[in-house]
Design a protein around this motif. Sequence first.
Motif, PDB file in Angstrom:
ATOM      1  N   ASP A 293      -1.235  -6.034  -1.426  1.00 41.43           N
ATOM      2  CA  ASP A 293      -0.831  -5.001  -2.225  1.00 41.43           C
ATOM      3  C   ASP A 293       0.576  -4.858  -3.013  1.00 41.43           C
ATOM      4  N   TYR A 294       1.488  -6.044  -2.624  1.00 40.47           N
ATOM      5  CA  TYR A 294       2.537  -5.930  -3.210  1.00 40.47           C
ATOM      6  C   TYR A 294       2.947  -7.406  -3.882  1.00 40.47           C
ATOM      7  N   GLY A 295       4.154  -7.516  -4.340  1.00 34.37           N
ATOM      8  CA  GLY A 295       4.554  -8.939  -4.925  1.00 34.37           C
ATOM      9  C   GLY A 295       5.121  -8.448  -6.432  1.00 34.37           C
ATOM     10  N   GLY A 296       6.414  -9.100  -6.333  1.00 37.59           N
ATOM     11  CA  GLY A 296       7.101  -8.875  -7.686  1.00 37.59           C
ATOM     12  C   GLY A 296       7.613  -7.322  -7.974  1.00 37.59           C
ATOM     13  N   LEU A 297       7.709  -6.912  -6.846  1.00 34.01           N
ATOM     14  CA  LEU A 297       8.280  -5.457  -6.984  1.00 34.01           C
ATOM     15  C   LEU A 297       9.781  -5.369  -7.588  1.00 34.01           C
TER      16      LEU A 297
ATOM     17  N   ILE B 114       3.958  -3.878   6.288  1.00 36.70           N
ATOM     18  CA  ILE B 114       5.429  -4.010   6.137  1.00 36.70           C
ATOM     19  C   ILE B 114       6.227  -3.281   7.431  1.00 36.70           C
ATOM     20  N   LYS B 115       5.479  -2.127   7.306  1.00 36.41           N
ATOM     21  CA  LYS B 115       5.961  -0.947   8.555  1.00 36.41           C
ATOM     22  C   LYS B 115       5.918  -1.569   9.981  1.00 36.41           C
ATOM     23  N   LYS B 116       4.841  -2.497  10.151  1.00 40.15           N
ATOM     24  CA  LYS B 116       4.612  -3.019  11.620  1.00 40.15           C
ATOM     25  C   LYS B 116       5.494  -4.010  11.660  1.00 40.15           C
ATOM     26  N   VAL B 117       5.955  -4.810  10.463  1.00 35.49           N
ATOM     27  CA  VAL B 117       7.177  -5.802  10.550  1.00 35.49           C
ATOM     28  C   VAL B 117       8.299  -5.088  11.032  1.00 35.49           C
TER      29      VAL B 117
ATOM     30  N   GLY C 270      -3.199  -7.001  -5.728  1.00 31.54           N
ATOM     31  CA  GLY C 270      -3.768  -5.959  -5.344  1.00 31.54           C
ATOM     32  C   GLY C 270      -3.383  -4.701  -6.207  1.00 31.54           C
ATOM     33  N   ALA C 271      -2.934  -3.643  -5.397  1.00 35.67           N
ATOM     34  CA  ALA C 271      -2.532  -2.481  -5.940  1.00 35.67           C
ATOM     35  C   ALA C 271      -1.257  -2.451  -7.050  1.00 35.67           C
TER      36      ALA C 271
ATOM     37  N   PHE D  58       0.511  -0.152   2.846  1.00 36.74           N
ATOM     38  CA  PHE D  58       1.572  -0.753   3.189  1.00 36.74           C
ATOM     39  C   PHE D  58       1.446  -2.341   3.435  1.00 36.74           C
ATOM     40  N   ASP D  59       0.269  -2.757   2.917  1.00 35.10           N
ATOM     41  CA  ASP D  59      -0.253  -4.305   3.075  1.00 35.10           C
ATOM     42  C   ASP D  59       0.569  -5.096   2.259  1.00 35.10           C
TER      43      ASP D  59
END
Length: 758
Positions: A441-445, A380-383, A523-524, A436-437
């Motif tokens: 590791d994200y989704g539904g936050l 996300i940071k590279k985006v 993921g996380a 930051f992947d």
Amino acid sequence: MLTHAFIIPLIMAVSFVAILAVGKRLPRGGAEIGIAAISICFVLAIATGVGWVQRVNHPPEAEHATEEAVDPDDEIAYALTTAEEPTGHGEEAGATEEGAAEGGATEEGAAEEGAAEEESHEYPPVVRKISWLQTGGFDIKVGTLVDGLSVLMLLVVTLVSGLVHVYSSDYVAGDRRFTHYYAFLSLFTASMLMFVLSQNVLQMIVGWELVGLCSFALIGHWWEEKPNSDAALKAFLTNRVGDVGLLVGMIILYFAAGDSSRGLIGSFDILRITTMANTGQIDHLVLLVASLCLIAAVMSKSGQFILHTWLPDAMAGPTPVSALIHAATMVVAGIYMVARLYPVFWHGLSIGSANINALAVVGTITLFLGALLAFVQSDIKKVLAYSTVSQLGFMVMALGVGAWTAAIFHLFTHAMFKACLFLGAGSMSHANHHSFDMKKDYGGLRKHMPWTFRTFVIGTAALAGLFPLAGFWSKDEILAGAGQLGGKGGYQLMLVVGTLGAMCTAAYMTRAIYYCFFGEPRGAAKEHTPHESGPRIVIPLVILAGLAIVAGFANIPDTGLFSGLPEGVTLRFEHYVEPRVAWFPYADQTVGDVLEHPEFSLQIALTSTLLALLAAGLVYLWYWKGAGPHGITQRNKAARAGYRLLEQKYYLDALYTGAIAGGVKGPIARGANWVNQNIIDGVVNVVGTSATAAGRWIYKNVDQGGIDLFVKGSGAGAEGTGQLLRKGQTGKVQTYGAYLFGAATVLAAVFVVIASTS
């Protein structure tokens, strides 16, 4: 406060020293010093802003203005700042004069004339300087130059840095170099503040390099991990490439600002350089060469193609640092430098009369290619980093097409929503084991981090340029400038590519929204239920999101749909920030084209907004609904090649690290070693062998055969003579008496002979 603005960077410099000196002994590791210092600086920046607004609303009399604005010894600046009745905006002033010449001045015309006269007031900057170095007849000064542009930067830098300081107190709590981190935050901020207040280009170079040094230290904050130290080195070295252009360009401008009639070889003074450039006292070719050199510096510092590659890698640093670098400090330094020295670029690149120039081309390429790269990132940071590259491209393009105010306005709005987005990414990482992947590791936050979700969506909408958020106003003004300014036909190519870039922005940010906040946790995020961040993280997000909503209203147009709005609410940003002095290309003293302003274009605004919505809609269908040709990169060679090209970042990293750096370390290094071993060493060996042989010959034939033989012969002769004389030494008095008598006889004979002949 306008005359004491130097206190602001000084406070942050003192904060740096104080944190290093006593930070580890304090309960919060020195964070309290940094937060207190930046808070004071923000208040002082506001006071400076209030002072500048009052100065603009009540311009000083000419004599008083001159006393504060320029060095009385500087004849050029003195003459131009005391010039009478400068015109306002070129077309407006021209129309007024034309109407008066026709003698048909209507009441409306009289009102316009009055407005034009009101607009004609100059707002000279407040300059204070002291002698820094006097040597060999040179008097180098340092000081501050305070005007609308520098006041804006003071506000932006202190605001974003202040929020980053507060945010960091939670984000990096417990870090092994917590005190060191806060110390360099202070120095980073001080360097940028000194840079934007620079009165001369020598100060600018010092500030420019200090900002680079601090970014190196902060990007490599966790230097034990090799990727982090590599990223810091990459940022440092890449910026050195552009620094060559910076130094060459500044040296050219220094000598170009000389005055042989006054015995002045050159000048570092910004006002003098820009004034001479604006009044035709510097040759066009000189300005062109200086501009091209300085563009190289902008390409490295502000992440423009093809020297942008350090910027995404700089994400190795702590996220608050990324926010500070991308929103208010490091990368905007190049934009600020162009804006500050704008007459050099304006006349050197013929911006006002051309349809294409180097600055506009660099910005246009960057905004589009940077946006495409953001599509294929998982981090996300590279985006957001490639998004920054693209947005910086918008600013550079705006400066290249002559939309000075639009560029600086976009810098201002971009600082708000990009800092919001970066800090939002940090908040998500904070809740997901520092990952930051977003794909892994994200989704539904959105269910677990509602405030982060809301603020991130607002920042995304502002970045995408959706009405009425901040990005809409600034981006629309840039596109309108590309379509309306410049020579006949405008910068149409830049308008088309800029519109496509805006469309891409909406698309890649919608993709990021999906991966972060929608879909099933991965993921996380799946292993451990995320939670909302604490108030020291959330409150800065809310403040920045609020500013991302309202910041755009600072420069509401006064034309088109908005022509009926009161004068007091339209174009306030332009009114207070854009220079109104003779060294800026707006006045009668300008040689050549005069800076103009684009009008609000409903067609451009609707087109760019609808295309952005269309792009966001297509991404929605792709990710949320599963529509579209999924798997096309596996089935189609062209699609696969295109994706591969983006994934490999146009192979620029491969070119730099593989071909250039690898070539230097590999074949070139081996070739240099071969030359060293076989040629240089061979020559040295031959010279050494020859010298040895010559030495032996000289030893044998000259030293031993000549000098030694002579010395020995002399010794032998002396010894033989001594032996001969020794025989006369008998020790008998009679013998010595006979010698004396004989000698006296011979001497008497000699005297007799001499006397007889005289």
